[in-house]
Design a protein around this motif. Sequence first.
Motif, PDB file in Angstrom:
ATOM      1  N   ARG A   1       0.837  -1.203   0.000  1.00 37.46           N
ATOM      2  CA  ARG A   1       0.000   0.000   0.000  1.00 37.46           C
ATOM      3  C   ARG A   1       0.868   1.248   0.000  1.00 37.46           C
ATOM      4  O   ARG A   1       1.985   1.251   0.512  1.00 37.46           O
ATOM      5  CB  ARG A   1      -0.942  -0.009   1.209  1.00 37.46           C
ATOM      6  CG  ARG A   1      -1.907  -1.195   1.164  1.00 37.46           C
ATOM      7  CD  ARG A   1      -2.802  -1.282   2.364  1.00 37.46           C
ATOM      8  NE  ARG A   1      -3.551  -2.544   2.331  1.00 37.46           N
ATOM      9  CZ  ARG A   1      -4.420  -2.914   3.254  1.00 37.46           C
ATOM     10  NH1 ARG A   1      -4.668  -2.138   4.302  1.00 37.46           N
ATOM     11  NH2 ARG A   1      -5.047  -4.078   3.146  1.00 37.46           N
ATOM     12  N   ARG A   2       0.337   2.281  -0.570  1.00 33.19           N
ATOM     13  CA  ARG A   2       1.050   3.548  -0.663  1.00 33.19           C
ATOM     14  C   ARG A   2       0.115   4.683  -0.243  1.00 33.19           C
ATOM     15  O   ARG A   2      -1.106   4.581  -0.397  1.00 33.19           O
ATOM     16  CB  ARG A   2       1.516   3.791  -2.110  1.00 33.19           C
ATOM     17  CG  ARG A   2       2.473   2.750  -2.643  1.00 33.19           C
ATOM     18  CD  ARG A   2       3.831   2.844  -1.978  1.00 33.19           C
ATOM     19  NE  ARG A   2       4.792   1.939  -2.609  1.00 33.19           N
ATOM     20  CZ  ARG A   2       4.974   0.673  -2.238  1.00 33.19           C
ATOM     21  NH1 ARG A   2       4.245   0.168  -1.250  1.00 33.19           N
ATOM     22  NH2 ARG A   2       5.864  -0.084  -2.842  1.00 33.19           N
ATOM     23  N   GLN A   3       0.729   5.742   0.255  1.00 33.77           N
ATOM     24  CA  GLN A   3      -0.036   6.940   0.568  1.00 33.77           C
ATOM     25  C   GLN A   3       0.081   7.926  -0.581  1.00 33.77           C
ATOM     26  O   GLN A   3       1.148   8.080  -1.183  1.00 33.77           O
ATOM     27  CB  GLN A   3       0.465   7.584   1.864  1.00 33.77           C
ATOM     28  CG  GLN A   3      -0.313   7.166   3.090  1.00 33.77           C
ATOM     29  CD  GLN A   3      -0.036   8.069   4.266  1.00 33.77           C
ATOM     30  OE1 GLN A   3       1.078   8.513   4.485  1.00 33.77           O
ATOM     31  NE2 GLN A   3      -1.065   8.355   5.035  1.00 33.77           N
ATOM     32  N   THR A   4      -1.018   8.597  -0.863  1.00 32.72           N
ATOM     33  CA  THR A   4      -1.019   9.644  -1.880  1.00 32.72           C
ATOM     34  C   THR A   4      -1.995  10.733  -1.443  1.00 32.72           C
ATOM     35  O   THR A   4      -2.708  10.564  -0.450  1.00 32.72           O
ATOM     36  CB  THR A   4      -1.416   9.071  -3.248  1.00 32.72           C
ATOM     37  OG1 THR A   4      -1.262  10.091  -4.241  1.00 32.72           O
ATOM     38  CG2 THR A   4      -2.864   8.596  -3.243  1.00 32.72           C
TER      39      THR A   4
ATOM     40  N   ARG B   1      -4.799  13.029   2.626  1.00 29.83           N
ATOM     41  CA  ARG B   1      -4.020  11.839   2.279  1.00 29.83           C
ATOM     42  C   ARG B   1      -4.908  10.598   2.355  1.00 29.83           C
ATOM     43  O   ARG B   1      -5.748  10.469   3.247  1.00 29.83           O
ATOM     44  CB  ARG B   1      -2.822  11.686   3.214  1.00 29.83           C
ATOM     45  CG  ARG B   1      -1.891  12.881   3.176  1.00 29.83           C
ATOM     46  CD  ARG B   1      -0.610  12.615   3.942  1.00 29.83           C
ATOM     47  NE  ARG B   1       0.241  11.655   3.253  1.00 29.83           N
ATOM     48  CZ  ARG B   1       1.085  11.967   2.285  1.00 29.83           C
ATOM     49  NH1 ARG B   1       1.192  13.224   1.861  1.00 29.83           N
ATOM     50  NH2 ARG B   1       1.821  11.033   1.705  1.00 29.83           N
TER      51      ARG B   1
ATOM     52  N   TRP C   1      -4.814   6.089   1.469  1.00 29.11           N
ATOM     53  CA  TRP C   1      -4.009   4.898   1.178  1.00 29.11           C
ATOM     54  C   TRP C   1      -4.585   4.212  -0.052  1.00 29.11           C
ATOM     55  O   TRP C   1      -5.805   4.125  -0.218  1.00 29.11           O
ATOM     56  CB  TRP C   1      -4.034   3.933   2.355  1.00 29.11           C
ATOM     57  CG  TRP C   1      -3.205   4.380   3.518  1.00 29.11           C
ATOM     58  CD1 TRP C   1      -3.612   5.133   4.570  1.00 29.11           C
ATOM     59  CD2 TRP C   1      -1.819   4.101   3.730  1.00 29.11           C
ATOM     60  NE1 TRP C   1      -2.579   5.341   5.436  1.00 29.11           N
ATOM     61  CE2 TRP C   1      -1.461   4.719   4.949  1.00 29.11           C
ATOM     62  CE3 TRP C   1      -0.851   3.392   3.018  1.00 29.11           C
ATOM     63  CZ2 TRP C   1      -0.171   4.645   5.467  1.00 29.11           C
ATOM     64  CZ3 TRP C   1       0.424   3.318   3.541  1.00 29.11           C
ATOM     65  CH2 TRP C   1       0.764   3.930   4.737  1.00 29.11           C
TER      66      TRP C   1
ATOM     67  N   PRO D   1      -5.881   1.661   5.673  1.00 29.20           N
ATOM     68  CA  PRO D   1      -4.506   1.866   6.145  1.00 29.20           C
ATOM     69  C   PRO D   1      -3.929   0.563   6.692  1.00 29.20           C
ATOM     70  O   PRO D   1      -4.665  -0.278   7.208  1.00 29.20           O
ATOM     71  CB  PRO D   1      -4.667   2.906   7.262  1.00 29.20           C
ATOM     72  CG  PRO D   1      -5.992   3.553   7.026  1.00 29.20           C
ATOM     73  CD  PRO D   1      -6.852   2.501   6.391  1.00 29.20           C
TER      74      PRO D   1
END
Length: 201
Positions: free
Chosen positions: A64-67, A126, A128, A138
């Motif tokens: 997973r990534r945060q953007t 923000r 996820w 998250p």
Amino acid sequence: MRTIPGLWRWRRNPLYRRTDRVEAWLALLCGVLLLAGAPWVALTVGSATEHALLETAAAERAQRRQTVATVDRPLGRPVYDADPETAQAPHTRIRVVAHWTTPDGTARTGKIVAPPGSEAPGDRFRIWTDLRGSPARPPMPPMMAQTHAWLAGVGAATAWGVLVEGVRRGARWRIVRLRYACWDREWERVGPDWGRTGTGS
């Protein structure tokens, strides 16, 4: 702690029977199993649970990534967040149409839930996403994994105590039945002579 009353049978007594000795050993064994076994069970189960959860959390962080999402327009429908990890007061989260960038740089637009105070057009917050850029929950924080592991350990120790106590009660019930049967046999042997001085001499 109900095993403690059985320990009184360790006292010296010329009227000891075999069932009394068995009950005393049973009480001692159950006491040891409770005092030594419960902490061991709690530590073993808690450690195994924590290890598994931390591995899961690490896998989630890797996938997973945060953007940053930018609100295009609110949909005006309040959402009740049933997740106890992220829930705010009821009906304070608004579903919005927003756009964001995926990990590979692709622009995505979709309907997501905005945090309180971030539902106006142009607001940024923000989120996820998974590796494909779809919104995701998250990853589990390490503190939560430790808390769940602690609860699992306590539950396992409690279950161990219930198991030991159940075995003790079942075994003691059997011992009492044997003791009563022994008394009945002895009474049948001496009962006819009860109160007759010199009978059989």
